[in-house]
Design a protein around this motif. Structure first.
Motif, short mmCIF file in Angstrom:
data_model
loop_
_atom_site.label_atom_id
_atom_site.label_comp_id
_atom_site.label_asym_id
_atom_site.label_seq_id
_atom_site.Cartn_x
_atom_site.Cartn_y
_atom_site.Cartn_z
N ALA A 324 0.83 -1.20 0.00
CA ALA A 324 0.00 0.00 0.00
C ALA A 324 0.87 1.25 0.00
N VAL A 325 1.90 1.24 0.84
CA VAL A 325 2.78 2.40 0.91
C VAL A 325 3.52 2.59 -0.41
N LEU A 326 4.00 1.47 -0.95
CA LEU A 326 4.71 1.54 -2.23
C LEU A 326 3.82 2.15 -3.32
N GLY A 327 2.59 1.62 -3.44
CA GLY A 327 1.66 2.12 -4.46
C GLY A 327 1.36 3.60 -4.25
N SER A 328 1.12 3.98 -3.00
CA SER A 328 0.77 5.37 -2.71
C SER A 328 1.92 6.30 -3.04
N VAL A 329 3.14 5.89 -2.65
CA VAL A 329 4.30 6.76 -2.87
C VAL A 329 4.53 6.97 -4.36
N VAL A 330 4.41 5.89 -5.13
CA VAL A 330 4.64 6.01 -6.58
C VAL A 330 3.60 6.95 -7.19
N ILE A 331 2.34 6.79 -6.83
CA ILE A 331 1.30 7.66 -7.39
C ILE A 331 1.53 9.10 -6.91
N TRP A 332 1.91 9.24 -5.65
CA TRP A 332 2.15 10.58 -5.10
C TRP A 332 3.26 11.28 -5.86
N LEU A 333 4.33 10.54 -6.14
CA LEU A 333 5.49 11.15 -6.79
C LEU A 333 5.26 11.40 -8.27
N PHE A 334 4.63 10.45 -8.95
CA PHE A 334 4.62 10.52 -10.41
C PHE A 334 3.27 10.91 -11.02
N VAL A 335 2.20 10.82 -10.27
CA VAL A 335 0.89 11.11 -10.87
C VAL A 335 0.23 12.33 -10.25
N ASN A 336 0.33 12.45 -8.93
CA ASN A 336 -0.29 13.58 -8.25
C ASN A 336 0.23 14.89 -8.84
N GLY A 337 -0.68 15.78 -9.21
CA GLY A 337 -0.26 17.07 -9.76
C GLY A 337 -0.08 17.09 -11.26
N LEU A 338 -0.17 15.92 -11.91
CA LEU A 338 -0.09 15.90 -13.37
C LEU A 338 -1.27 16.66 -13.95
N SER A 339 -0.99 17.43 -15.00
CA SER A 339 -2.06 18.19 -15.63
C SER A 339 -2.61 17.42 -16.82
N THR A 340 -3.92 17.43 -16.96
CA THR A 340 -4.53 16.77 -18.11
C THR A 340 -5.85 17.46 -18.40
N SER A 341 -6.56 17.00 -19.41
CA SER A 341 -7.85 17.61 -19.67
C SER A 341 -8.81 16.58 -20.22
N SER A 342 -10.10 16.84 -20.00
CA SER A 342 -11.12 15.98 -20.56
C SER A 342 -12.36 16.82 -20.84
N LEU A 343 -13.34 16.20 -21.46
CA LEU A 343 -14.55 16.95 -21.79
C LEU A 343 -15.36 17.23 -20.54
N GLY A 344 -15.80 18.46 -20.41
CA GLY A 344 -16.66 18.83 -19.28
C GLY A 344 -18.11 18.92 -19.71
N GLY A 345 -18.94 19.40 -18.79
CA GLY A 345 -20.38 19.43 -19.02
C GLY A 345 -20.80 20.28 -20.21
N SER A 346 -20.02 21.30 -20.55
CA SER A 346 -20.39 22.14 -21.68
C SER A 346 -19.73 21.68 -22.96
N PHE A 347 -19.32 20.44 -22.98
CA PHE A 347 -18.74 19.84 -24.18
C PHE A 347 -17.46 20.53 -24.63
N THR A 348 -16.75 21.08 -23.67
CA THR A 348 -15.46 21.69 -23.97
C THR A 348 -14.44 21.11 -23.01
N GLN A 349 -13.17 21.28 -23.36
CA GLN A 349 -12.11 20.72 -22.53
C GLN A 349 -12.00 21.45 -21.19
N VAL A 350 -11.88 20.67 -20.14
CA VAL A 350 -11.61 21.23 -18.82
C VAL A 350 -10.22 20.74 -18.40
N VAL A 351 -9.33 21.68 -18.16
CA VAL A 351 -7.97 21.31 -17.74
C VAL A 351 -7.96 21.16 -16.23
#
Lengths: 394, 385
Positions: A324-351
């Motif tokens: 659990a600690v290993l998984g959390s640390v890896v996600i914390w270090l490498f995924v947390n804070g990553l910026s991305t975008s997807s479609l939001g409710g108004s059919f436009t990208q939400v970053v």
């Protein structure tokens, strides 16, 4: 009692010290559990990041009015006459007799994702100075505000981060019109950072929508004036608008999207959990099996069945905790804070950015410990129940 | 007693251990079967589109409209054999959560292009002749239990009628299947004329023009001609193949392929570790036995083959079971979501790749133990406990 505790601690110590003898087997369990935790955390952090962006976008003292029946700005149409009626409505805040009402245009234009160059929907919002007054959190990180009456636009910092062609000073073409980017703004991590803003009258004329808007925002004299405004709107046959607080509007959109993401993440994590439980059981059964003679000997010299049981269970839970600690640390270090975008409710990208919370991490760790518990329970039972004579003879 | 009996007995000598490994493998391939299929559906949303099917959109963005007059001009462009148009309606049924993909179209020309929308001739005739008629894809009809002949109120979250209502009454004249890609029928279509006469704003606007070209070879040239024709007009256009348009549409959701690869990768790494380690341990336990086999005259190679076969058998058993269970699971998802992810079935390519992964898993997990068993010296083997 004290004796039982001493026995448990002795057996646990023996078990843990002998983990290196079963290094690869134990490692595979740790990694399996870390992967389950990682997948769950990834999805939950994504859902939470999306939600955070949307729910930080609205305030309770601004009302948003959309055409009755449309859930988002893109599907809504409101006319100039309706705007004028809202300016006279009760509950609306006024400065020097002028109502703080912002009629805004919301059109979708194309942008290109920086990562792969594929087209994506960007919102272009037309608004005037009242629109800015309704969003006090907006600050410029680069450049300046557009001059009214010109083809100048400003862009949100999130949009610039994820999509190309929107850097300060660049010009962009929307159909036959050309626009210059004169500023980049921050808006407290809200959805507005994913938008392009221009002067409402220029956007109206360039997009041939002279008399229409998508939404009306009205500053309320106080949040509890929403009801008065709503009553006024519902009574007037000419309006046919739905009145919501901006906070509610975005909260509904946030819920929709983040529910969807969590609804994907949980089933995946649960299916993977079955695999990890099978792996943990396998590891612990073989751990018990290779130690059969040792367990038998301990039992023969007076160690009880219960301490044997607990010792094995603890071993499994410790492996799960490491995972659990290993998984959390890896996600914390490498995924947390990553910026991305997807479609939001108004059919436009939400970053938005992946965002972990202590609660999310706790949930994932509890799941991991559950895997460890189940994975250890049955093998521990076997360890405690085997007849001593049979074990010693192994 | 042939080699297969030996392999089978070896595999199931510790039933619990083998069952646990099978569960782990099952889970991984179940996940793979579902996710790879979802990925496939997202990756090829236009797989049922003909290669010579193209769309013309407003250049600013596909949500911006085009005037209907552009349709006639596109239809007359050289190389265009058949043109039609469609308009997104933003439909929902009763509750605005029940969104249904639906378009206002010109039915005769639209069905001439979308030949894969397959309906009985009588229903087709009825739909074409009925101004307020509705043709419903199988997935939608199944979800709401609709039958031909029924009249249903369909609301729009964008448009309203001149009389102020957001809802239009349609008579279901036809229910169609997609004859090219099974399950890609989660939509409905109705007459543009009916919509256009009753709508309160946006009259004579259309969302996009769709057309077929004589041959895919002239696609680029036709696209260039059309876009040049409308350059500097009030509504500039962007023309591309229908397949490319669907792809960029889906890409708006985000990098789904990457997410799927990561999750499937995590599942595969897990079983690789679990099964690999267990195999090593299982073969090590059999050291003496292998020594006895060798004493009896079994060659090292034969033992090597037996162990590889055992691992392959294990991964194929668990993997095929997992992949097979993904089929009904996807059907269930399809039913619940009324074909929201269109074309969601386990495609043959997913099966073939899955088989490849099973063989890979079997070979990798067998490699080390099989190698050491082959090399094992009889004296050491019989001496080791």
């Amino acid at each position: 009692m004290a004796n039982t505790l001493r026995q448990i601690s002795a057996i646990t110590r023996i078990n843990i010290k002998s983990i290196p003898q079963r290094f690869w087997m134990s490692l595979s369990t740790i990694v399996a559990i870390a992967l389950v935790v990682g997948v769950l955390l990834g999805f939950l952090a994504m859902g939470n990041g999306f939600k955070k962006t949307l729910s930080s976008s609205g305030t309770k003292d601004v009302a948003i009015l959309l055409r009755d029946g449309s859930d988002s700005e893109i599907n809504s149409v409101v006319m100039r006459e309706q705007t004028q009626l809202i300016e006279e409505a009760p509950g609306v805040a006024r400065v020097n007799g002028k109502a703080l009402v912002s009629a805004e245009l919301y059109v979708v234009v194309d942008g290109k994702r920086r990562t792969n160059g594929i087209k994506a929907n960007m919102p272009l919002r037309g608004l005037d100075s009242t629109g800015f007054a309704l969003r006090p959190g907006v600050t410029f990180s680069k450049g300046r505000l557009f001059r009214p009456g010109t083809n100048e636009v400003i862009v949100g910092s999130g949009l610039v981060r994820e999509f190309s062609g929107f850097d300060l000073g660049q010009t962009i073409r929307f159909g036959t019109s050309t626009w210059t980017i004169v500023g980049v703004f921050d808006a407290g991590g809200s959805v507005y950072e994913s938008e392009i803003w221009g002067d409402v009258s220029v956007v109206q004329s360039q997009f041939k929508r002279l008399n229409s808007y998508q939404s009306i925002r009205a500053k309320l004299a106080s949040p509890d004036q929403l009801a008065a405004l709503k009553a006024y709107v519902d009574k007037d046959q000419r309006l046919k608008l739905e009145t919501r607080s901006e906070a509610d509007y975005f909260a509904a959109q946030a819920k929709q999207s983040s529910d969807l993401i969590s609804n994907l993440g949980w089933p995946l994590a649960i299916i993977m959990t079955f695999g990890a439980v099978a792996g943990a059981l396998n590891t612990m059964y073989s751990s018990v099996s290779v130690r059969t003679a040792e367990i038998g000997t301990l039992r023969a010299i007076g160690f009880g069945g219960f301490p044997t049981f607990v010792g094995t269970l603890i071993e499994a839970v410790i492996l799960a905790a490491i995972g659990a600690v290993l998984g959390s640390v890896v996600i914390w270090l490498f995924v947390n804070g990553l910026s991305t975008s997807s479609l939001g409710g108004s059919f436009t990208q939400v970053v938005f950015t992946f965002s972990l919370t202590p609660r999310i991490i706790t949930t994932a760790i509890l799941l991991a410990l559950l895997i460890g518990f189940i994975g250890g329970f049955f093998p521990a039972l076997r360890a405690a129940r085997q007849p001593i004579a049979a074990m010693v003879n192994e | 007693m042939n080699d297969f009996t030996i392999i089978w007995k070896n595999l199931f000598r510790k039933k619990l251990r083998t069952t646990l490994m099978l569960i782990a493998i099952f889970v991984a391939f179940f996940l793979y079967g579902m996710l790879a299929s979802v990925g496939q559906a997202f990756d090829s949303p236009g797989s049922s589109d003909d290669k010579n099917r193209m769309v013309t959109l407003n250049k600013i963005n596909f949500t911006q409209f085009l005037p209907i007059s552009y349709y006639d001009r596109v239809a007359r462009v050289k190389g265009v054999t058949q043109a039609s148009h469609s308009n997104w309606f933003g439909a929902f049924f009763q509750d605005n959560k029940n969104v249904i993909v639906s378009f206002a179209v010109d039915p005769p020309t639209y069905l001439a292009i979308y030949k894969e929308f397959d309906m009985p001739d009588a229903e087709r005739k009825a739909f074409l002749g009925d101004r307020t008629g509705l043709a419903v894809g199988r997935a939608v009809a199944d979800k709401y239990g609709w039958k031909v002949g029924q009249t249903v109120p369909i609301s729009s979250n964008i448009f309203s009628q001149k009389n102020g209502s957001h809802s239009w009454d349609f008579k279901i004249d036809a229910i169609f299947d997609n004859s090219k890609v099974k399950g890609r029928d989660g939509l409905m279509i109705f007459h543009y004329d009916y919509y256009n006469e009753t709508v309160s704003f946006g009259r004579d606007n259309i969302g996009l023009i769709v057309f077929s070209t004589e041959t895919p070879a002239i696609n680029d040239a036709v696209a260039k001609n059309i876009d040049a024709m409308f350059a500097n007009s009030p509504y500039e256009t962007s023309t591309d193949t229908a397949e490319a348009f669907s792809k960029s549409f889906i890409a708006q959701l985000g990098n789904i392929k990457l997410i799927i690869s990561l999750v499937v990768g995590a599942a595969f790494v897990t079983i690789l570790l679990i099964v690999g380690n267990t195999m090593v341990m299982a073969i090590r336990e059999r050291t003496r036995e292998i020594g006895v086999f060798k004493t009896l005259g079994f060659s090292g190679q034969r033992i090597f083959t037996q162990i590889v076969a055992e691992a392959l058998l294990l991964s194929l058993l668990g993997g095929l079971l997992g992949l097979s269970c993904a089929v009904p699971a996807l059907l269930l998802i399809n039913k619940i979501s009324a074909g929201a992810i269109s074309g969601l079935t386990v495609q043959p390519i997913v099966f073939v790749k899955g088989l490849g992964w099973m063989v890979f898993l079997g070979l990798v997990t067998a490699a080390l133990p099989a190698w050491s068993a082959m090399r094992l010296n009889i004296v050491t083997a019989l001496g080791r406990k």
